[in-house]
Scaffold this motif. Structure first.
Motif, PDB file in Angstrom:
ATOM      1  N   LYS A   1     -52.282 -42.654 -46.649  1.00 51.03           N
ATOM      2  CA  LYS A   1     -53.398 -42.561 -45.717  1.00 51.03           C
ATOM      3  C   LYS A   1     -54.062 -43.915 -45.547  1.00 51.03           C
ATOM      4  N   ASP A   2     -55.252 -43.872 -44.966  1.00 48.20           N
ATOM      5  CA  ASP A   2     -55.997 -45.093 -44.657  1.00 48.20           C
ATOM      6  C   ASP A   2     -56.230 -45.930 -45.905  1.00 48.20           C
ATOM      7  N   VAL A   3     -55.929 -47.222 -45.805  1.00 52.57           N
ATOM      8  CA  VAL A   3     -56.044 -48.136 -46.925  1.00 52.57           C
ATOM      9  C   VAL A   3     -57.446 -48.722 -47.062  1.00 52.57           C
ATOM     10  N   ALA A   4     -58.340 -48.446 -46.121  1.00 51.56           N
ATOM     11  CA  ALA A   4     -59.652 -49.095 -46.086  1.00 51.56           C
ATOM     12  C   ALA A   4     -60.506 -48.706 -47.293  1.00 51.56           C
ATOM     13  N   ILE A   5     -61.234 -49.681 -47.834  1.00 46.48           N
ATOM     14  CA  ILE A   5     -62.209 -49.420 -48.889  1.00 46.48           C
ATOM     15  C   ILE A   5     -63.570 -49.974 -48.482  1.00 46.48           C
ATOM     16  N   GLY A   6     -63.854 -49.896 -47.205  1.00 42.50           N
ATOM     17  CA  GLY A   6     -65.157 -50.300 -46.700  1.00 42.50           C
ATOM     18  C   GLY A   6     -65.414 -51.788 -46.860  1.00 42.50           C
ATOM     19  N   ASP A   7     -66.637 -52.114 -47.249  1.00 41.66           N
ATOM     20  CA  ASP A   7     -67.019 -53.519 -47.403  1.00 41.66           C
ATOM     21  C   ASP A   7     -66.872 -53.981 -48.846  1.00 41.66           C
ATOM     22  N   ASN A   8     -66.012 -53.298 -49.597  1.00 39.50           N
ATOM     23  CA  ASN A   8     -65.957 -53.507 -51.041  1.00 39.50           C
ATOM     24  C   ASN A   8     -64.721 -54.272 -51.468  1.00 39.50           C
ATOM     25  N   THR A   9     -64.306 -55.271 -50.723  1.00 41.69           N
ATOM     26  CA  THR A   9     -63.137 -56.066 -51.074  1.00 41.69           C
ATOM     27  C   THR A   9     -63.584 -57.313 -51.815  1.00 41.69           C
ATOM     28  N   PRO A  10     -63.373 -57.375 -53.128  1.00 42.44           N
ATOM     29  CA  PRO A  10     -63.818 -58.547 -53.887  1.00 42.44           C
ATOM     30  C   PRO A  10     -62.911 -59.743 -53.648  1.00 42.44           C
ATOM     31  N   SER A  11     -63.437 -60.907 -53.881  1.00 47.54           N
ATOM     32  CA  SER A  11     -62.642 -62.133 -53.712  1.00 47.54           C
ATOM     33  C   SER A  11     -61.521 -62.225 -54.738  1.00 47.54           C
ATOM     34  N   SER A  12     -61.624 -61.456 -55.824  1.00 48.54           N
ATOM     35  CA  SER A  12     -60.599 -61.484 -56.872  1.00 48.54           C
ATOM     36  C   SER A  12     -59.309 -60.779 -56.458  1.00 48.54           C
ATOM     37  N   LEU A  13     -59.343 -59.936 -55.399  1.00 49.36           N
ATOM     38  CA  LEU A  13     -58.154 -59.198 -54.975  1.00 49.36           C
ATOM     39  C   LEU A  13     -57.076 -60.163 -54.494  1.00 49.36           C
ATOM     40  N   ASN A  14     -55.895 -60.103 -55.140  1.00 50.33           N
ATOM     41  CA  ASN A  14     -54.814 -61.011 -54.738  1.00 50.33           C
ATOM     42  C   ASN A  14     -53.499 -60.314 -54.442  1.00 50.33           C
ATOM     43  N   THR A  15     -53.392 -59.007 -54.746  1.00 52.53           N
ATOM     44  CA  THR A  15     -52.134 -58.298 -54.520  1.00 52.53           C
ATOM     45  C   THR A  15     -52.401 -56.953 -53.855  1.00 52.53           C
ATOM     46  N   LEU A  16     -51.683 -56.703 -52.755  1.00 50.90           N
ATOM     47  CA  LEU A  16     -51.771 -55.429 -52.048  1.00 50.90           C
ATOM     48  C   LEU A  16     -50.399 -54.763 -52.093  1.00 50.90           C
ATOM     49  N   VAL A  17     -50.377 -53.475 -52.481  1.00 52.88           N
ATOM     50  CA  VAL A  17     -49.136 -52.691 -52.531  1.00 52.88           C
ATOM     51  C   VAL A  17     -49.288 -51.546 -51.544  1.00 52.88           C
ATOM     52  N   VAL A  18     -48.346 -51.427 -50.610  1.00 57.05           N
ATOM     53  CA  VAL A  18     -48.457 -50.396 -49.582  1.00 57.05           C
ATOM     54  C   VAL A  18     -47.170 -49.593 -49.508  1.00 57.05           C
ATOM     55  N   ALA A  19     -47.318 -48.309 -49.114  1.00 51.51           N
ATOM     56  CA  ALA A  19     -46.175 -47.416 -48.965  1.00 51.51           C
ATOM     57  C   ALA A  19     -46.401 -46.527 -47.755  1.00 51.51           C
ATOM     58  N   ASP A  20     -45.887 -46.940 -46.599  1.00 53.59           N
ATOM     59  CA  ASP A  20     -45.941 -46.136 -45.373  1.00 53.59           C
ATOM     60  C   ASP A  20     -47.363 -45.656 -45.089  1.00 53.59           C
ATOM     61  N   VAL A  21     -48.283 -46.608 -44.951  1.00 52.69           N
ATOM     62  CA  VAL A  21     -49.703 -46.318 -44.784  1.00 52.69           C
ATOM     63  C   VAL A  21     -50.133 -46.596 -43.351  1.00 52.69           C
ATOM     64  N   ASP A  22     -51.006 -45.748 -42.820  1.00 49.66           N
ATOM     65  CA  ASP A  22     -51.619 -45.973 -41.516  1.00 49.66           C
ATOM     66  C   ASP A  22     -53.070 -46.412 -41.704  1.00 49.66           C
ATOM     67  N   VAL A  23     -53.629 -47.050 -40.684  1.00 48.75           N
ATOM     68  CA  VAL A  23     -55.016 -47.499 -40.752  1.00 48.75           C
ATOM     69  C   VAL A  23     -55.750 -47.100 -39.480  1.00 48.75           C
ATOM     70  N   GLY A  24     -57.066 -47.103 -39.577  1.00 50.87           N
ATOM     71  CA  GLY A  24     -57.893 -46.802 -38.422  1.00 50.87           C
ATOM     72  C   GLY A  24     -58.094 -48.011 -37.532  1.00 50.87           C
TER      73      GLY A  24
ATOM     74  N   LYS B   1     -60.122 -53.820 -41.267  1.00 48.60           N
ATOM     75  CA  LYS B   1     -60.146 -55.270 -41.391  1.00 48.60           C
ATOM     76  C   LYS B   1     -59.118 -55.700 -42.440  1.00 48.60           C
ATOM     77  N   PRO B   2     -58.236 -56.638 -42.103  1.00 44.74           N
ATOM     78  CA  PRO B   2     -57.180 -57.053 -43.036  1.00 44.74           C
ATOM     79  C   PRO B   2     -57.753 -57.627 -44.333  1.00 44.74           C
ATOM     80  N   PHE B   3     -56.959 -57.532 -45.386  1.00 44.63           N
ATOM     81  CA  PHE B   3     -57.325 -58.096 -46.672  1.00 44.63           C
ATOM     82  C   PHE B   3     -56.871 -59.547 -46.750  1.00 44.63           C
ATOM     83  N   VAL B   4     -57.624 -60.347 -47.461  1.00 42.62           N
ATOM     84  CA  VAL B   4     -57.224 -61.730 -47.725  1.00 42.62           C
ATOM     85  C   VAL B   4     -56.555 -61.742 -49.096  1.00 42.62           C
ATOM     86  N   VAL B   5     -55.240 -61.602 -49.108  1.00 38.88           N
ATOM     87  CA  VAL B   5     -54.472 -61.591 -50.356  1.00 38.88           C
ATOM     88  C   VAL B   5     -53.313 -62.569 -50.222  1.00 38.88           C
ATOM     89  N   CYS B   6     -52.797 -62.997 -51.359  1.00 35.63           N
ATOM     90  CA  CYS B   6     -51.657 -63.911 -51.327  1.00 35.63           C
ATOM     91  C   CYS B   6     -50.339 -63.211 -51.640  1.00 35.63           C
TER      92      CYS B   6
END
Length: 392
Positions: free
Chosen positions: A221-244, A248-253
């Motif tokens: 389902k939706d990957v959004a976590i609102g305005d709660n994306t910390p600057s420490s986030l560096n890895t995103l793992v996704v599996a056939d996910v849709d978004v609204g 807003k995209p994540f800044v990850v490396c």
């Protein structure tokens, strides 16, 4: 050769460290471990912590578990992970079952990993602060209210890995378990968050703060976590996910993509969609693809050609420096075909193919609540009786 002579002539010649390594290699193979526990006293000592590390507690049989653990108190310190299976509300006839469950859990002094459904939140939230829970797996139960925040508050100081499955609040905000006038819950130890088929969770900074979150896993389902994306986030793992539309995209490396040939997108489409939708492409350094089967990568050369061209374009326009294929299954297909089909990446050292090995970016990928791997309690009880008999 009897157990005693076997112990004297062979086992005592092995250093304890070697015996321990042998037993650790059998972790997960409970039949072998049970047999090894009966070989000799030294192996029995090494097997117990591995055999009884995990326990499944079925709420319908709480008195059986309570009796078993009362008669085998020496096993309780070994139990580190508990899964509680509960189909519906607790039955409070006679002795309240919630008291029995609390008594059982409080008997495990080293408990640090817990899996349970929301039907137990009211029972567990008062006692969880007494443990040092580092891994928590929660699943919504349709028969119970979803007072999610009190349970998270109870483990906030210690939990490092949190998995939420099937929680969907919609527009309802009364089921969060919010205390009037209370501020947001701070979870300073949380480093991994997995959201499996969840929607509209109370994960905005108004409710929860995750200042040290490093890895976010999303499926279904939706990957959004609102305005709660910390600057420490560096890895995103996704599996056939849709978004609204307002995502807003994540800044990850790093981005890790679980892919199956039955997913919405083909291989190249899944990678392109994930990077363009969930991330800022120029920031990506490492892409890891987790195909279900290695053989699916050999079926269409055009897909690999398109993927190679796309990755090389990321290299020219951003900071990309590595593409990894990781397949957990062993395979006799070898690496050569993929290397040959992606020669440009291979020649400049950007391609890494891992067969029969875990993910680089998310080693616990198969340990999310999509496929919890737990020890059957009937086997535990049977083993306990055999071990006690052996000691006598």
């Amino acid at each position: 050769m009897g157990y005693k002579s076997f112990d004297c002539t062979f086992m005592r010649r092995l250093p304890p460290e070697i015996q321990h390594l042998i037993i650790q290699e059998l972790q997960g193979n409970h039949d072998w471990l049970r047999n090894c526990s009966l070989v000799c006293k030294s192996w029995h000592k090494f097997c117990l912590p591995v055999l009884f590390r995990e326990l499944v507690v079925v709420v319908d049989d709480l008195r059986v578990y309570s009796s078993f653990l009362t008669n085998s108190p020496h096993l309780c310190p070994y139990i580190r992970k508990v899964t509680i299976e509960c189909g519906g509300p607790l039955d409070n006839s006679d002795i309240p079952e919630d008291l029995i469950l609390k008594s059982i859990l409080l008997g495990f002094p080293h408990l640090d990993e817990l899996l349970c459904s929301s039907v137990l939140f009211a029972t567990l939230s008062p006692i969880l602060p007494q443990f040092f829970i580092t891994k928590l797996y929660l699943e919504e139960n349709l028969y119970s209210p979803c007072d999610l925040l009190p349970i998270l508050e109870a483990v906030a100081p210690t939990v490092r890995s949190l998995t939420l499955q099937d929680f969907d609040f919609g527009d309802e905000v009364t089921d969060f378990g919010i205390k009037d006038g209370s501020g947001p819950i701070c979870m300073p130890a949380l480093e991994e968050l997995a959201l499996v088929f969840c929607g509209d969770l109370p994960l905005s900074s108004k409710f929860i703060r995750m200042p040290n979150l490093k890895t976010l896993y999303c499926a279904g389902k939706d990957v959004a976590i609102g305005d709660n994306t910390p600057s420490s986030l560096n890895t995103l793992v996704v599996a056939d996910v849709d978004v609204g539309d307002d995502f807003k995209p994540f800044v990850v490396c790093n981005i890790c993509i679980r892919w199956c040939d039955t997913d919405t997108h083909d291989l190249f489409g899944a990678v392109e969609y994930a990077i363009k939708t969930f991330t800022i492409p120029s920031k990506i350094k490492h892409i890891e693809i987790l195909p279900t089967y290695l053989s699916t990568l050999y079926s269409d050369r055009v897909e690999l050609d398109r993927l190679e061209a796309y990755v090389l374009d990321l290299r020219r326009s951003g900071s990309f420096d590595r593409l990894t294929f990781s397949v957990a299954e062993e395979s006799n297909l070898g690496n050569e075909s993929i290397d040959d089909r992606m020669p440009n990446l291979s020649n400049i050292g950007l391609l890494d193919i891992r067969i029969g090995r875990p993910s680089v970016l998310y080693p616990r990928c198969t340990m999310t609540s999509e496929d919890w791997d737990v020890l059957d309690v009937c086997n535990c009880a049977t083993l306990g009786c055999r071990v006690l008999f052996f000691l006598e």
